[in-house]
Design a protein around this motif. Structure first.
Motif, PDB file in Angstrom:
ATOM      1  N   MET A   1     -21.996  -8.240   3.255  1.00 37.62           N
ATOM      2  CA  MET A   1     -21.486  -8.737   2.230  1.00 37.62           C
ATOM      3  C   MET A   1     -22.360 -10.193   1.201  1.00 37.62           C
ATOM      4  O   MET A   1     -22.169 -10.840   1.799  1.00 37.62           O
ATOM      5  N   THR A   2     -22.542  -9.633   0.055  1.00 35.51           N
ATOM      6  CA  THR A   2     -23.195 -10.538  -1.087  1.00 35.51           C
ATOM      7  C   THR A   2     -21.674 -10.752  -1.950  1.00 35.51           C
ATOM      8  O   THR A   2     -21.317  -9.975  -2.235  1.00 35.51           O
ATOM      9  N   ASN A  32     -23.097 -20.603  -2.089  1.00 34.90           N
ATOM     10  CA  ASN A  32     -24.192 -20.010  -1.547  1.00 34.90           C
ATOM     11  C   ASN A  32     -24.602 -18.692  -2.142  1.00 34.90           C
ATOM     12  O   ASN A  32     -25.252 -17.204  -1.902  1.00 34.90           O
ATOM     13  N   PRO A  33     -23.672 -18.348  -3.386  1.00 32.16           N
ATOM     14  CA  PRO A  33     -23.683 -16.801  -3.902  1.00 32.16           C
ATOM     15  C   PRO A  33     -25.105 -16.056  -4.903  1.00 32.16           C
ATOM     16  O   PRO A  33     -25.718 -17.637  -4.728  1.00 32.16           O
ATOM     17  N   GLU A  34     -25.925 -15.477  -4.998  1.00 29.82           N
ATOM     18  CA  GLU A  34     -27.056 -14.613  -5.867  1.00 29.82           C
ATOM     19  C   GLU A  34     -25.795 -15.009  -6.606  1.00 29.82           C
ATOM     20  O   GLU A  34     -25.701 -15.181  -7.827  1.00 29.82           O
ATOM     21  N   LYS A  45     -29.458  -4.051  -9.966  1.00 27.21           N
ATOM     22  CA  LYS A  45     -29.975  -2.828  -9.017  1.00 27.21           C
ATOM     23  C   LYS A  45     -29.854  -3.173  -7.861  1.00 27.21           C
ATOM     24  O   LYS A  45     -29.244  -2.044  -7.096  1.00 27.21           O
ATOM     25  N   ARG A  46     -29.389  -4.516  -7.457  1.00 30.38           N
ATOM     26  CA  ARG A  46     -29.601  -4.791  -5.973  1.00 30.38           C
ATOM     27  C   ARG A  46     -27.704  -5.223  -5.727  1.00 30.38           C
ATOM     28  O   ARG A  46     -27.248  -5.116  -4.088  1.00 30.38           O
ATOM     29  N   PRO A  49     -22.664  -2.203  -2.847  1.00 28.57           N
ATOM     30  CA  PRO A  49     -21.041  -1.081  -2.722  1.00 28.57           C
ATOM     31  C   PRO A  49     -19.227  -2.247  -2.091  1.00 28.57           C
ATOM     32  O   PRO A  49     -18.678  -2.329  -2.770  1.00 28.57           O
ATOM     33  N   ASP A  50     -20.506  -2.997  -1.489  1.00 27.76           N
ATOM     34  CA  ASP A  50     -19.366  -4.024  -0.306  1.00 27.76           C
ATOM     35  C   ASP A  50     -19.509  -5.517  -0.718  1.00 27.76           C
ATOM     36  O   ASP A  50     -18.871  -6.574   0.114  1.00 27.76           O
ATOM     37  N   ASP A  51     -20.214  -5.816  -2.023  1.00 25.20           N
ATOM     38  CA  ASP A  51     -20.702  -6.944  -2.857  1.00 25.20           C
ATOM     39  C   ASP A  51     -18.986  -7.069  -3.548  1.00 25.20           C
ATOM     40  O   ASP A  51     -18.820  -6.442  -4.088  1.00 25.20           O
TER      41      ASP A  51
END
Length: 67
Positions: A1-2, A32-34, A45-46, A49-51
């Protein structure tokens, strides 16, 4: 997960930009989240579903979590 942070640096009074939210998230245990920019939507686009996508406007609005 991100974890994804989408922050609008132009919202509010300018005191709640990306660094403010990164500090708040770190205090909440999210490291460190994106980081994304509202003006550049290629990040969408990146996302998987579990992000978790967190949107911060800096205007004092409420936090909302969508799952």
């Amino acid at each position: 997960m991100t974890y994804w942070l989408v922050a609008n640096p132009e919202a509010g009074d300018g005191k709640r930009g990306r660094e403010y939210w990164l500090n708040m998230l770190q205090n909440a245990g999210i490291h460190n989240p994106e980081c994304c920019d509202l003006g550049d939507q290629r990040w969408m686009k990146r996302v998987q579903p579990d992000d978790v996508v967190m949107v911060a406007g800096g205007d004092g609005g409420r936090w909302r979590w969508f799952g």
